[in-house]
Structures are given as structure tokens and as C-alpha cells.
Design a protein around this motif. Structure first.
Motif, PDB file in Angstrom:
ATOM      1  N   ARG A  52       0.616  -1.040  -0.051  1.00  0.00           N
ATOM      2  CA  ARG A  52      -0.140  -0.042   0.243  1.00  0.00           C
ATOM      3  C   ARG A  52       0.907   1.134  -0.218  1.00  0.00           C
ATOM      4  N   GLN A  53       0.132   2.272  -0.610  1.00  0.00           N
ATOM      5  CA  GLN A  53       1.466   3.388  -0.821  1.00  0.00           C
ATOM      6  C   GLN A  53       1.801   4.150   0.744  1.00  0.00           C
ATOM      7  N   SER A  54       0.270   3.861   0.860  1.00  0.00           N
ATOM      8  CA  SER A  54       0.728   4.434   2.663  1.00  0.00           C
ATOM      9  C   SER A  54       1.464   4.059   3.940  1.00  0.00           C
ATOM     10  N   SER A  55       1.798   2.925   3.410  1.00  0.00           N
ATOM     11  CA  SER A  55       2.623   1.977   4.486  1.00  0.00           C
ATOM     12  C   SER A  55       3.806   2.252   4.121  1.00  0.00           C
ATOM     13  N   LYS A  57       6.720   5.388   4.223  1.00  0.00           N
ATOM     14  CA  LYS A  57       7.016   6.846   4.498  1.00  0.00           C
ATOM     15  C   LYS A  57       7.953   6.773   3.004  1.00  0.00           C
ATOM     16  N   ASN A  89      -0.797   5.828  -8.323  1.00  0.00           N
ATOM     17  CA  ASN A  89      -1.778   6.565  -9.338  1.00  0.00           C
ATOM     18  C   ASN A  89      -2.552   6.384 -10.395  1.00  0.00           C
TER      19      ASN A  89
END
Length: 117
Positions: A52-55, A57, A89
Motif C-alpha cells: 500500500r502506498q500509505s504503508s 513513508k 496513482n
């Protein structure tokens, strides 16, 4: 993608080659597992990562994996380097895959220099 896989192995004794490969595999898998990433080795010098992109940083880690892999040394004269392509994206997974493929081609086209990919 391990940029200089063949060259790095040339400088290692036959009996130590599998250890070098195992250590590199472990570094890559362990690093991305810290971000809940799933790593699969596709070929001897290619890996596929899903996360996940959110995982991840990115701004805090700044591709520390490049330095991690360089430190693997069991008598190899040449440090192993990585080229990384990221696809995100996109409208769907297929588009993200295409973005990633293009990114890795660009990185390899520039010589696979660590830190500049």
C-alpha cells in the motif's frame, strides 16, 4: 532489479555465491516487510513488490534499502546495487504495473546508478 548481479558473483568463491544471494534476498524481504510489503523473487536478479502506498513513508526512508544491499559483503569485490521502479496513482493495478515497468526501464537506461533512480 539487481543491477550488477553477474559481476558481483564473479568475484565470489563458488561455495559462497548462494550465501551472498540468500543474504541479499533476506535484506530485501526484511526491509519491505517492515512496510507490510509482499516481495516475490521473479528471476535471479528481479523482484516484484506489492504494498500500500500509505504503508511506506518514502520521505523518511529515502530508499535506505539501496545502502542496506550495498553492505552485503562476504568477500565480493563489487557491491551489489539496485534499481527500483515505482508505479502508483494509476487508474488500476495494470496501469500501476505499466508505470513501474517504464520507471525501471528509465532507471536501467541511466545506468542503474544507486541514488539517482
Amino acid at each position: 532489479y539487481l543491477d550488477n548481479y553477474e559481476e558481483a558473483l564473479e568475484g565470489v568463491e563458488e561455495v559462497r555465491r548462494s550465501l551472498l544471494i540468500a543474504l541479499i534476498d533476506r535484506k530485501i524481504t526484511k526491509y519491505f516487510s517492515n512496510f507490510d510489503g509482499l516481495v516475490r523473487k521473479l528471476e535471479r536478479d528481479k523482484y516484484f513488490l506489492i504494498m500500500r502506498q500509505s504503508s511506506w513513508k518514502l520521505e523518511r526512508t529515502a530508499f535506505h534499502i539501496l545502502d542496506e544491499v550495498k553492505t552485503v559483503n562476504i568477500g565480493n569485490e563489487m557491491a551489489v546495487t539496485l534499481s527500483i521502479g515505482i508505479g502508483l496513482n494509476g487508474a488500476n493495478y495494470l496501469q500501476n504495473y505499466e508505470y513501474c515497468r517504464i520507471a525501471i526501464e528509465m532507471a536501467l537506461g541511466r545506468g542503474g546508478e544507486p541514488g539517482s533512480n
